[in-house]
Design a protein around this motif. Sequence first.
Motif, PDB file in Angstrom:
ATOM      1  N   MET A  12     -19.581 -19.315  -5.415  1.00  0.00           N
ATOM      2  CA  MET A  12     -19.052 -18.249  -6.278  1.00  0.00           C
ATOM      3  C   MET A  12     -20.207 -17.379  -6.755  1.00  0.00           C
ATOM      4  SD  MET A  12     -16.198 -18.803  -9.205  1.00  0.00           S
ATOM      5  CE  MET A  12     -17.225 -19.509 -10.486  1.00  0.00           C
ATOM      6  N   THR A  13     -20.040 -16.083  -6.645  1.00  0.00           N
ATOM      7  CA  THR A  13     -21.162 -15.183  -6.930  1.00  0.00           C
ATOM      8  C   THR A  13     -21.049 -14.509  -8.290  1.00  0.00           C
ATOM      9  OG1 THR A  13     -19.935 -13.511  -5.755  1.00  0.00           O
ATOM     10  CG2 THR A  13     -21.631 -14.666  -4.502  1.00  0.00           C
ATOM     11  N   TYR A  14     -20.100 -14.975  -9.107  1.00  0.00           N
ATOM     12  CA  TYR A  14     -19.950 -14.324 -10.403  1.00  0.00           C
ATOM     13  C   TYR A  14     -19.799 -15.358 -11.504  1.00  0.00           C
ATOM     14  CZ  TYR A  14     -15.402 -15.074  -8.344  1.00  0.00           C
ATOM     15  OH  TYR A  14     -14.360 -15.645  -7.685  1.00  0.00           O
ATOM     16  N   THR A  15     -20.156 -14.952 -12.706  1.00  0.00           N
ATOM     17  CA  THR A  15     -20.038 -15.796 -13.885  1.00  0.00           C
ATOM     18  C   THR A  15     -19.314 -14.957 -14.940  1.00  0.00           C
ATOM     19  OG1 THR A  15     -22.079 -14.913 -14.777  1.00  0.00           O
ATOM     20  CG2 THR A  15     -22.265 -16.915 -13.442  1.00  0.00           C
ATOM     21  N   ILE A  16     -18.975 -15.607 -16.046  1.00  0.00           N
ATOM     22  CA  ILE A  16     -18.333 -14.829 -17.125  1.00  0.00           C
ATOM     23  C   ILE A  16     -19.277 -13.723 -17.584  1.00  0.00           C
ATOM     24  CG2 ILE A  16     -17.531 -14.952 -19.524  1.00  0.00           C
ATOM     25  CD1 ILE A  16     -16.186 -17.581 -18.851  1.00  0.00           C
ATOM     26  N   GLU A  17     -20.589 -14.067 -17.673  1.00  0.00           N
ATOM     27  CA  GLU A  17     -21.566 -13.057 -18.127  1.00  0.00           C
ATOM     28  C   GLU A  17     -21.586 -11.857 -17.187  1.00  0.00           C
ATOM     29  OE1 GLU A  17     -22.455 -16.446 -18.045  1.00  0.00           O
ATOM     30  OE2 GLU A  17     -21.894 -16.448 -20.163  1.00  0.00           O
ATOM     31  N   SER A  18     -21.577 -12.127 -15.883  1.00  0.00           N
ATOM     32  CA  SER A  18     -21.610 -10.989 -14.961  1.00  0.00           C
ATOM     33  C   SER A  18     -20.286 -10.233 -15.003  1.00  0.00           C
ATOM     34  CB  SER A  18     -21.958 -11.444 -13.535  1.00  0.00           C
ATOM     35  OG  SER A  18     -20.935 -12.271 -13.008  1.00  0.00           O
ATOM     36  N   ALA A  19     -19.189 -10.972 -15.151  1.00  0.00           N
ATOM     37  CA  ALA A  19     -17.880 -10.310 -15.196  1.00  0.00           C
ATOM     38  C   ALA A  19     -17.763  -9.387 -16.414  1.00  0.00           C
ATOM     39  CB  ALA A  19     -16.762 -11.354 -15.228  1.00  0.00           C
ATOM     40  N   GLN A  20     -18.413  -9.794 -17.518  1.00  0.00           N
ATOM     41  CA  GLN A  20     -18.339  -8.963 -18.733  1.00  0.00           C
ATOM     42  C   GLN A  20     -18.898  -7.566 -18.492  1.00  0.00           C
ATOM     43  OE1 GLN A  20     -20.301 -11.915 -21.377  1.00  0.00           O
ATOM     44  NE2 GLN A  20     -18.713 -11.366 -22.847  1.00  0.00           N
ATOM     45  N   ASN A  21     -19.758  -7.448 -17.483  1.00  0.00           N
ATOM     46  CA  ASN A  21     -20.415  -6.160 -17.254  1.00  0.00           C
ATOM     47  C   ASN A  21     -19.801  -5.317 -16.148  1.00  0.00           C
ATOM     48  OD1 ASN A  21     -22.371  -6.412 -19.302  1.00  0.00           O
ATOM     49  ND2 ASN A  21     -23.427  -7.929 -18.030  1.00  0.00           N
ATOM     50  N   ILE A  22     -18.669  -5.731 -15.594  1.00  0.00           N
ATOM     51  CA  ILE A  22     -18.065  -4.868 -14.574  1.00  0.00           C
ATOM     52  C   ILE A  22     -17.556  -3.586 -15.243  1.00  0.00           C
ATOM     53  CG2 ILE A  22     -17.494  -6.799 -13.024  1.00  0.00           C
ATOM     54  CD1 ILE A  22     -14.543  -6.514 -13.918  1.00  0.00           C
ATOM     55  N   THR A  33      -7.508 -18.395 -13.036  1.00  0.00           N
ATOM     56  CA  THR A  33      -8.179 -19.584 -12.525  1.00  0.00           C
ATOM     57  C   THR A  33      -8.306 -20.578 -13.686  1.00  0.00           C
ATOM     58  OG1 THR A  33     -10.391 -18.772 -13.123  1.00  0.00           O
ATOM     59  CG2 THR A  33      -9.590 -18.189 -10.923  1.00  0.00           C
ATOM     60  N   ALA A  34      -8.523 -21.866 -13.371  1.00  0.00           N
ATOM     61  CA  ALA A  34      -8.579 -22.898 -14.422  1.00  0.00           C
ATOM     62  C   ALA A  34      -9.674 -22.585 -15.444  1.00  0.00           C
ATOM     63  CB  ALA A  34      -8.816 -24.263 -13.799  1.00  0.00           C
ATOM     64  N   ASN A  35     -10.783 -22.002 -14.984  1.00  0.00           N
ATOM     65  CA  ASN A  35     -11.885 -21.661 -15.893  1.00  0.00           C
ATOM     66  C   ASN A  35     -11.863 -20.170 -16.253  1.00  0.00           C
ATOM     67  OD1 ASN A  35     -12.487 -20.739 -13.370  1.00  0.00           O
ATOM     68  ND2 ASN A  35     -14.632 -21.426 -13.376  1.00  0.00           N
ATOM     69  N   GLY A  36     -10.714 -19.539 -16.042  1.00  0.00           N
ATOM     70  CA  GLY A  36     -10.590 -18.105 -16.285  1.00  0.00           C
ATOM     71  C   GLY A  36     -10.763 -17.756 -17.756  1.00  0.00           C
ATOM     72  N   ALA A  37     -11.058 -16.497 -18.018  1.00  0.00           N
ATOM     73  CA  ALA A  37     -11.335 -16.073 -19.395  1.00  0.00           C
ATOM     74  C   ALA A  37     -10.664 -14.746 -19.715  1.00  0.00           C
ATOM     75  CB  ALA A  37     -12.844 -15.962 -19.614  1.00  0.00           C
ATOM     76  N   LEU A  38     -10.312 -14.599 -21.003  1.00  0.00           N
ATOM     77  CA  LEU A  38      -9.730 -13.356 -21.505  1.00  0.00           C
ATOM     78  C   LEU A  38     -10.566 -12.907 -22.697  1.00  0.00           C
ATOM     79  CD1 LEU A  38      -6.034 -12.459 -22.036  1.00  0.00           C
ATOM     80  CD2 LEU A  38      -7.572 -12.276 -23.985  1.00  0.00           C
ATOM     81  N   GLN A  39     -11.036 -11.672 -22.639  1.00  0.00           N
ATOM     82  CA  GLN A  39     -11.890 -11.154 -23.714  1.00  0.00           C
ATOM     83  C   GLN A  39     -11.163 -10.051 -24.478  1.00  0.00           C
ATOM     84  OE1 GLN A  39     -16.268 -10.357 -23.092  1.00  0.00           O
ATOM     85  NE2 GLN A  39     -15.630  -8.258 -23.489  1.00  0.00           N
ATOM     86  N   PRO A  40     -10.664 -10.365 -25.700  1.00  0.00           N
ATOM     87  CA  PRO A  40      -9.967  -9.347 -26.479  1.00  0.00           C
ATOM     88  C   PRO A  40     -10.956  -8.300 -27.012  1.00  0.00           C
ATOM     89  CG  PRO A  40      -9.500 -11.581 -27.278  1.00  0.00           C
ATOM     90  CD  PRO A  40     -10.682 -11.668 -26.373  1.00  0.00           C
ATOM     91  N   PRO A  41     -10.458  -7.163 -27.487  1.00  0.00           N
ATOM     92  CA  PRO A  41     -11.350  -6.119 -27.999  1.00  0.00           C
ATOM     93  C   PRO A  41     -12.294  -6.653 -29.078  1.00  0.00           C
ATOM     94  CG  PRO A  41      -9.071  -5.332 -27.950  1.00  0.00           C
ATOM     95  CD  PRO A  41      -9.042  -6.778 -27.585  1.00  0.00           C
ATOM     96  N   PHE A  42     -13.569  -6.349 -28.979  1.00  0.00           N
ATOM     97  CA  PHE A  42     -14.597  -6.705 -29.970  1.00  0.00           C
ATOM     98  C   PHE A  42     -14.738  -8.215 -30.162  1.00  0.00           C
ATOM     99  CE2 PHE A  42     -12.430  -2.740 -31.480  1.00  0.00           C
ATOM    100  CZ  PHE A  42     -13.390  -1.859 -31.038  1.00  0.00           C
TER     101      PHE A  42
END
Length: 321
Positions: A1-11, A221-230
Motif C-alpha cells: 500500500m502506497t498511502y497512509t492517513i497522513e498522505s491521504a490528508q494532503n490530497i 476499509t477496516a482501517n478507513g478514516a473520516l476527517q470532519p471539518p477542523f
Amino acid sequence: MTYTIESAQNIFSGTQIPSPIPATIALFDQLSVDDRLAYLWYAYTEMGRTITPAAPGAARLQLAEGLLTQIKQMSPEEQTKVMRDLANRIDTPINRSYGFFSVNTKLAFWYELGELMKQGIVAPIPTGYQMSPGVKVVLEATQKLDPGQQITVLRNTVVDMGFDTSDLAPSSSRKSAEPVFERTEPITTNVKIEGINEPAVLQYVEAMNADNFAAAIALFTANGALQPPFQKPIVGHEAIAKYMREEAQGLNMMPKQGICEVQPDGSKQVKVTGVVQTPWFGVNVGMNIAWRFLIDPQGKIFFVAIDMLASPQELLNLRRM
Ligand code: 45D
C-alpha cells in the motif's frame, strides 16, 4: 500500500485554503466570559430573525432535562454563574455533565436556555452590560461570513463550552441512545455528481442521506478514516459509526460536481464539492463543503475528509493542487 492517513490528508491540498471560521473563533476566544455570552446572544438572536433553528424535539431535550430543571430552580445570580462557568470551561459538576453531552444535545441544551431566557425564566444578559469593542469586532467578523459559516462558528463555540471530558472515563449515565432527527425532506436516491461515477462515492452519499450508517460504514476499509471539518481523522468502523450516529443524522447532502484521478497503484483520488444542510436549520441554510476521498484499488473508501469551503467560489475549484 502506497498511502497512509497522513498522505491521504494532503490530497487535493489546494482545497485547504485558510477558512475564516477558525479566525473568527480565535477572536471569540480572546473575549472575556461576559463578552462571550453577550456575543452568542447577539449573534444567535440576530441570526434568528432570518434563519431560525428547528426546535430540538422532546427526546433530545430529555437528555438535558436534569441540568435544565436544576438551572430553572436557581436564583438569577446562580443561573448567570452557571452560564459563566460553562463559558469559562472550568471543572464543575454541571460542566462535567455538559461535557459528556453529544454535540446535538449541547446545542439543544442552549436552544432551550435561550428560550427560557426569552421567557424570563432564566437570567438574561446582566442588566447594565455594555457591549465592549471586542464584541463588536467579533460580531462584525461574523456578519461577513456566509450563513453556513455563521452557524458553524456558533456550533463550534457551543461545543467547546463546559469541561473537556475527553480524558475522563465515560459516565454511566451516558448510555442513553442518541435520539433521531426526523427528516422533513424526501430522501434523494439515485445521486448524480457531474464528473463522478465512482460507486463508493455515490453509494456513500445515498447511504448518508438515508441515515443508513451501516451501509455507509461498509464502504470503508477496516482501517478507513473520516476527517470532519477542523478535526483529526476518526479511524476504524466502530469509531466512525459512533461519530455518525451522534453527528451525521438528518443531514441532507447535495454534491454537485467533482473530479476523479486514478493513481499508478490503482487507487483513486476524488474531490467532490456541493452543499450540505443540517436538520437544525433545514433548507434555510446551506453549507458549502468539499469531500476529498481516497478510494483503494478494491473500490473501498480508505479516507474521506470533509472541509468547509472558504467561499462559494471554491465550489468550482476542482484543480489538483
Ligand atoms: O452562551 O459526509 C444563547 C459530517 C446565549 C459527516 C446561546 C459531514 C448564551 C460526514 C443564545 C442562549 C458530519 C462530517 C449560547 C459530512 C450562550 C459527511 C445559544 C458534515 C450558547 C458532509 C446558542 C456535516 C445556540 C456538517 C442555541 C458540515 C446556538 C454539518 C445554536 C454542520 C447553534 C452542521 C446551532 C452545523 C448550530 C450545525 C443549532 C454547522 C448548528 C450548526
